[in-house]
Design a protein around this motif. Structure first.
Motif, mmCIF file in Angstrom:
data_model
loop_
_atom_site.group_PDB
_atom_site.id
_atom_site.type_symbol
_atom_site.label_atom_id
_atom_site.label_comp_id
_atom_site.label_asym_id
_atom_site.label_seq_id
_atom_site.Cartn_x
_atom_site.Cartn_y
_atom_site.Cartn_z
ATOM 1 N N GLU A 92 4.908 26.874 -35.604
ATOM 2 C CA GLU A 92 5.721 27.762 -34.763
ATOM 3 C C GLU A 92 5.433 27.579 -33.283
ATOM 4 O OE1 GLU A 92 5.822 32.009 -35.771
ATOM 5 O OE2 GLU A 92 5.783 31.364 -37.886
ATOM 6 N N LYS A 93 4.165 27.372 -32.952
ATOM 7 C CA LYS A 93 3.794 27.271 -31.543
ATOM 8 C C LYS A 93 3.811 25.830 -31.031
ATOM 9 C CE LYS A 93 3.329 31.614 -30.980
ATOM 10 N NZ LYS A 93 4.226 32.345 -30.070
ATOM 11 N N GLY A 94 4.175 24.896 -31.865
ATOM 12 C CA GLY A 94 4.238 23.494 -31.423
ATOM 13 C C GLY A 94 2.878 22.972 -30.999
ATOM 14 N N PRO C 13 9.872 21.744 -33.425
ATOM 15 C CA PRO C 13 8.574 21.071 -33.588
ATOM 16 C C PRO C 13 8.736 19.593 -33.918
ATOM 17 C CG PRO C 13 8.895 22.740 -35.319
ATOM 18 C CD PRO C 13 10.124 22.738 -34.469
ATOM 19 N N ILE C 14 7.690 18.835 -33.686
ATOM 20 C CA ILE C 14 7.723 17.392 -33.932
ATOM 21 C C ILE C 14 8.070 17.128 -35.400
ATOM 22 C CG2 ILE C 14 5.232 17.192 -34.356
ATOM 23 C CD1 ILE C 14 5.408 14.556 -32.657
ATOM 24 N N GLY C 623 9.562 22.660 -25.491
ATOM 25 C CA GLY C 623 8.203 22.707 -26.031
ATOM 26 C C GLY C 623 7.486 21.380 -25.850
ATOM 27 N N PHE C 624 8.222 20.276 -26.040
ATOM 28 C CA PHE C 624 7.611 18.961 -25.843
ATOM 29 C C PHE C 624 7.248 18.735 -24.381
ATOM 30 C CE2 PHE C 624 9.934 16.746 -29.658
ATOM 31 C CZ PHE C 624 9.193 17.518 -30.534
ATOM 32 N N VAL C 625 8.138 19.182 -23.490
ATOM 33 C CA VAL C 625 7.846 19.004 -22.062
ATOM 34 C C VAL C 625 6.563 19.751 -21.717
ATOM 35 C CG1 VAL C 625 8.638 19.490 -19.713
ATOM 36 C CG2 VAL C 625 10.252 18.621 -21.421
ATOM 37 N N GLU C 626 6.475 21.006 -22.189
ATOM 38 C CA GLU C 626 5.250 21.776 -21.922
ATOM 39 C C GLU C 626 4.031 21.075 -22.520
ATOM 40 O OE1 GLU C 626 7.409 26.169 -22.093
ATOM 41 O OE2 GLU C 626 6.128 25.501 -23.751
#
Lengths: 154, 271, 732
Positions: A92-94, C13-14, C623-626
């Motif tokens: 969920e939080k990646g 997510p990945i 999310g990936f950028v972060e």
């Protein structure tokens, strides 16, 4: 020399060499490759597993030191199809990029939560201080463990 | 050959079979590194199944079994009560995983100059209990530690425990490494100080990573005895660094950085 | 700027996260092939010399040892692991095994045994007698003697006649280790049809194929490279290092060989970020305008040439893309030493360039008594300005906006003063950086993508994709999903396998993947969308795509129904092999604002707050950028404060383990707030620009600038260790 042990609740009786490290037992002999080796000297935590509800580095122990003990590896977290809340939170939080540190991170966090259901952020950081990650900068990993604690409270 | 004694009788039997030092496994955190470099000893004795080496007891003296892990030390109510300085030091060794397996006996026997558990034991004037094929003996920690990574154990001997008479003093342990946590000490200091009405009644000061072995700074102790807290000043400690490592390149840093430990000690004593 | 996208900009997510969290993901180190044997390398323990003799008898006698390879067994073809396309002119000076080791960790041979444990034991039993030779380590001395192996000058305007106040600084940057958690690993095997197959976590599978084919003198089509799951690279696995060795050993043994380096071997025997000594001289007007600048860079390439030319050039090309400097000279020279080998490392020269120049600019600001943000603001390039060194167009360059917005968000103007509580000083600093988006205008930059809409309504896309754990596969799915209006779970995109993947010119290099390959994915998906709609129109007289269905005049049908119709009625499939060439290489920017807490007694610095502003164009996946930025900041803090592969004055490596090479761990890692300035670029997919490399380029100077401002000292050599800080304080 005969080694009798339990890994992820499966009993093993194995004839293994005296100089085998625990990580080699887990990965090469038993074939559970989720546990990773990143430094071979207890600095990176990729090889973290749980014994007696404590996180330990499997690269820093000999195989025969788990004789008569119960060992839990990353593969034990979701033996059936259901993910552990920690795994769910990491998704969920990646909190995962390359994923090589992930099994160790999860096992360190799991060991913490086995003993402390409501750890502070400082306690989480301390529990994970021995787990290095080069991809994420830890922010999302910390978020994921914090989130797990929140969910567990509910 | 891999021995896994469960009783002292078995241990004694195994000890008579070995002919080298450095063949003991316990927490294994130092031994694995040693084996990586030097190879696996032909005969190994795994001490981690010996209940006789576990346990903490108090009876005037505090006794800590050599097989006690650093995590067990941190969590022990007896140690928290009688020797909290050991909890403080143990908490700063390695990582959570390391503390979960590394033992106090191993930390002492490894005799590393920068070990974090050794200076507090110097301050506590601890005795090291040795168990061997010839029997038991007890020696003072400063006699036990001979040089960097050299101890007084003979072939066929192990550390079985430590004991000391607790001191209900103010205590301090501090270390300086290259990051906040999980770092090897570039310098560490342990202090037990009896302070009454701002006067130092008794003081036991010891250092690690300042020379080949830990040591008690007796000279500073005697200068501070009977003095007020503000007598603890940087110069004394900077001079100590100059005296202990006059030619090392690290002297310049350590003589400055030691002020941080002094600062924290004084803060601790002032409450 | 929020646009109405279904998948673009979303947090997904990945793609392989389930396997990764459950420990099921297989990396190359987890592979086991039938009949597989294990290799361990024999590495030089001296910095420079000749192998006089090797006694391998004890190793050979060890049970389980199958063969000991020595320099005599090495293929004679010299190569350069940096060669990434045919026709690339390189200095070829590397051998599989050498009898003339040029650094501690150089490859002398290998042991093959039935287990890794035996192979490791055997290596320890080998005795090597060397003729020691004098190691060369000091590039200052080499510079004085004009012993460069590469030199280049770039100029614009007339620096010599520029007039104003003169400022000059010389700053050293250190050699660092990539520190991916997965060490270097490769498995190789001669498979059916005599195809030499190599599994490796690599960034450029076609480059691995090229180098292996060259060294082993094989046709390209008999070398197959399959990228395995990447356990972290950061440029470290950007060159074929052990892949050619594993391939050679597998061929020689005619058995599958697994070669895994341990951490120490990876630190000393792979690649490192090149150390540099940079001298910058700036001519500045009294009101803070940059009139001229002369940068003189000396690059330590280490023991082999590898990319000594490319990294030196890459640094220089960034020096004209952030500030307007009408008169500038960039002089660079590279030197071979007997230190660990330099190579690609996240940012590829940009972190070094920006460390030197951004620290220098802060010092100018202090000397002019100006706010360092104000000084920079006077000099930044504007969107669509020209690169005076003649580089590709800057495009929608948003550095000004990044700084303005970051300044406000960080509350820079109110956080200027350092507060001192006796022991700790809290101070803030900032720095900026620029980087690229691919190779356009410098090197070939293209790829072919095969994409097909299947008869079950699912999409298959195949191209030379390498997911480094950064989320490339997911990113591509988001792009394709957006174009085809199809949910991501209906898209399958494998990673590169040179046997079956279409050609890709450069792999994961040069921050090209999202920008170039992602645009390729966009175009390829658009192409089949058109095909699809044309075919639907032919059958149904019209229609459009909506919510994953084909909307016809009177009803809607599924993609599957539509494709089945097309295949049956029109006798065609919906697919294409799309060739995409990069069309531009705009500048991308990052600005880091940081707060540090400095212990004036120990010299230890903690970074306590970070705001990272990215000129991102358009985030494909926020999310990936972060995640990229937060990881990059971790590397940047290490670069500033703790990380260094230390080589002593005799050439021995002092920090060859994680106990001695400190990367930032969780207790020392601050919260990193990521701010994205989204002003779309013309050629990036949906306007996206690069992030993975640029995000680490400004951090180290931002931290150093905070320390220098807070303490009033100058740190001329990174990292700013406690020792250096206390020494500088004592001289203050």
């Amino acid at each position: 020399m005969i080694l009798i042990t339990e890994v992820n609740d499966v009993a093993y009786e194995l004839d293994v060499k005296e100089d085998l490290r625990l990580i080699d037992l887990i990965r090469d002999v038993i074939g559970l490759t989720g546990t990773k080796e990143g430094c071979s000297e207890g600095e990176c935590g990729a090889c973290t597993i749980i014994i007696d509800e404590r996180a330990v580095n499997s690269c820093m122990m000999m195989a025969h030191q788990v004789h008569g003990k119960k060992v839990y590896t990353i593969e034990s977290l979701n033996k059936d199809a259901t993910l552990d809340q920690l795994q769910q939170s990491f998704i969920e939080k990646g909190a995962v990029q390359c994923g090589f540190c992930t099994p160790g991170m999860l096992m360190s966090a799991k060991a913490l939560l086995l003993r402390d259901k409501n750890p502070s952020e400082a306690a989480i950081k301390k529990a994970l201080e021995g787990n290095l990650c080069r991809c994420t900068g830890y922010n999302k990993i910390l978020d994921a463990v914090n989130h797990t604690v929140e969910v567990m409270k509910e | 050959m891999y021995y896994r004694p469960k009783t002292l009788t078995e241990l004694k039997e195994n000890l008579s079979q070995i002919h080298t030092l450095n063949c003991f496994l316990s927490g294994c955190t130092d031994m694995v590194l040693k084996m990586k470099k030097d190879g696996t000893p032909e005969k190994m004795i795994d001490l981690s199944y010996l209940d006789a080496l576990k346990g903490i007891s108090y009876d005037d003296n505090l006794f800590i079994g050599a097989g006690t892990t650093l995590t067990e030390i941190i969590e022990s109510d007896l140690i928290k009560k009688h020797a909290p300085i050991l909890c403080l030091a143990a908490d700063q060794v390695g990582s959570t995983q390391i503390r979960n397996t590394a033992t106090i006996g191993g930390n002492i026997a490894n005799a590393f100059a920068g070990a974090d558990m050794i200076p507090p034991l110097y301050a506590l004037e601890a005795n090291i209990h040795i168990y061997g094929k010839e029997g038991e003996r007890v020696m003072k920690i400063q006699d036990f530690i001979i040089d960097n990574r050299v101890n007084a154990l003979q072939i066929g001997e192990i550390v079985s425990g430590i004991s000391f008479k607790p001191l209900d003093y103010n205590y301090y342990f501090g270390k300086i490494g290259s990051r906040t946590r999980v770092t090897i000490s570039k310098l560490n200091m342990a202090a037990l100080v009896d302070v009454k009405d701002d006067v130092i009644k008794d003081i036991k000061l010891s250092f690690g990573a300042l020379g080949k072995t830990a040591f008690r700074a007796e000279n500073i102790e005697s200068q501070l005895m009977g003095q007020p807290i503000h007598a603890i000043h940087d110069e004394l400690f900077m001079n100590l660094v100059d005296e202990k490592i006059p030619t090392r390149a690290s002297r310049h840093y350590k003589r400055e950085a030691i002020k941080a430990l002094v600062y924290e000690l004084v803060e601790e004593l002032r409450g | 700027m929020s646009r109405d996208y279904k998948y673009i900009g979303k947090n997904v997510p990945i793609h392989d996260i389930h396997e990764k969290v459950s420990g099921k993901m297989k990396y190359a180190c987890d592979m086991a092939l039938p009949d597989m044997v294990h290799g361990s390398l024999i590495l030089s323990d001296i910095p420079h010399g000749k192998v006089k003799s090797m006694d391998v008898s004890k190793a050979e006698a060890l049970e389980g040892v199958l063969k000991v390879f020595t320099p005599a067994d090495s293929p004679k073809v010299k190569y350069n692991s940096h060669k990434w396309y045919a026709g690339h002119t390189t200095v070829d000076d590397e051998l599989i095994f050498t009898d003339h080791p040029k650094h501690v960790g150089d490859r002398i041979g290998a042991v093959i045994a039935t287990s890794k444990i035996i192979a490791d034991k055997a290596v320890k039993l080998i005795q090597i007698e060397y003729d020691n030779m004098e190691p060369i380590l000091d590039i200052r001395k080499l510079k004085e003697e004009n012993k460069q192996v590469f030199e280049k000058k770039m100029t614009c305007g007339d620096y010599q006649s520029s007039e104003g106040m003169l400022f000059k600084d010389t700053i050293h940057t250190q050699r660092v280790h990539h520190a991916a958690m997965e060490t270097h690993v490769s498995v190789a095997s001669v498979e059916q049809g005599d195809v030499l197959t190599i599994w490796a976590p690599c960034q450029v599978a076609f480059q691995v194929r090229l180098v292996v084919a060259q060294v082993l003198e094989m046709p390209l089509n008999k070398v197959r490279v399959i990228k395995s799951t990447m356990g972290g690279s950061f440029g470290g696995k950007g060159q074929p290092i052990i892949e050619p060795v594993a391939a050679f050993l597998a061929k020689a043994m005619n058995r599958p060989v697994k070669l895994v380096l341990n951490r120490q071997e990876t630190i000393i025997g792979s690649r490192t970020r090149n150390p540099v000594i940079g001298t910058v001289e700036s001519v500045v007007s009294s009101d803070g305008l940059f009139i001229g600048r002369h940068i003189d860079m000396a690059v330590d390439a280490g023991a082999y040439f590898t990319n000594a030319d490319a990294v030196a050039m890459a640094m220089g090309k960034k020096s004209s893309r952030m500030y307007h400097i009408p008169n500038q000279i960039y002089d660079v020279t590279s030197y071979l030493t007997n230190g660990p080998i330099g190579g690609a490392c996240r940012g590829y020269g940009s972190p070094q360039l920006h460390a030197v120049t951004e620290i220098h600019i802060d010092r100018i600001a202090r000397k002019l008594n100006m706010d360092p943000v104000d000084l920079r603001m006077k000099n930044f390039l504007k969107p669509f300005d020209e690169d005076l060194f003649g580089g590709p167009e800057l495009g929608n360059a948003r550095i000004i906006e990044c700084v303005e917005r970051g300044r406000e968000k960080f509350d820079w103007d109110n956080r200027q003063s350092s507060k001192d509580d006796g022991r700790y000083i809290t101070s803030v600093g900032m720095a900026c950086a620029t980087h690229g988006n691919g190779y356009f205008s410098a090197f070939q930059d293209y790829l072919t993508l095969y994409i097909r809409l299947d008869e079950d309504g699912q999409v298959f896309m195949n191209a030379g994709f390498h997911d480094q754990g950064c989320g490339t596969i997911t990113t591509m799915k988001q792009i394709v999903g957006e174009v085809l209006e199809i949910p991501m779970e209906k898209i399958f995109i494998p990673e590169v396998d040179t046997l079956v993947s279409p050609f890709d010119s450069a792999g994961t290099q040069a921050s090209r993947v999202t920008y170039v390959c992602g645009r390729g994915a966009y175009e390829a998906a658009s192409e089949i969308k058109n095909q699809f709609l044309d075919a639907v129109t032919k059958i149904h007289g019209g229609g459009h795509l909506e919510d994953g269905r084909v909307v016809l005049k009177d009803r809607s049908i599924t993609y599957a129904e539509a494709v089945i119709d097309i295949q049956n009625k029109l006798n065609i499939d919906i697919s294409t092999s799309y060739k995409y060439q990069a069309k531009s290489n705009p500048a991308v920017y990052a600005v880091n604002f940081v707060e540090t807490k400095i212990d004036t007694l120990t010299g230890l610095v903690q970074v306590t707050d970070v705001l990272a502003v990215q000129d991102i164009g358009q985030a494909i996946n926020k999310g990936f950028v972060e995640g990229q930025v937060q990881g990059a900041i971790q590397m940047g803090i290490g670069y500033a404060l703790t990380e260094e592969v230390k080589v002593d004055d005799k050439g021995y490596i002092k920090s060859d383990s994680f106990a001695k090479y400190h990367v930032v761990n969780m207790p020392d890692m601050p919260r990193v707030e990521v701010m994205m300035v989204e002003e779309p670029d013309d050629h990036g997919p949906f306007g996206a620009k690069s992030v993975g490399e640029i995000s680490t380029c400004a951090m180290a100077p931002a931290v150093i600038n905070a320390i220098e401002r807070g303490l009033g000292i100058e740190i001329d050599s990174m990292p700013a260790t406690p020792e250096k800080i206390l020494e500088a304080l004592s001289k203050r």
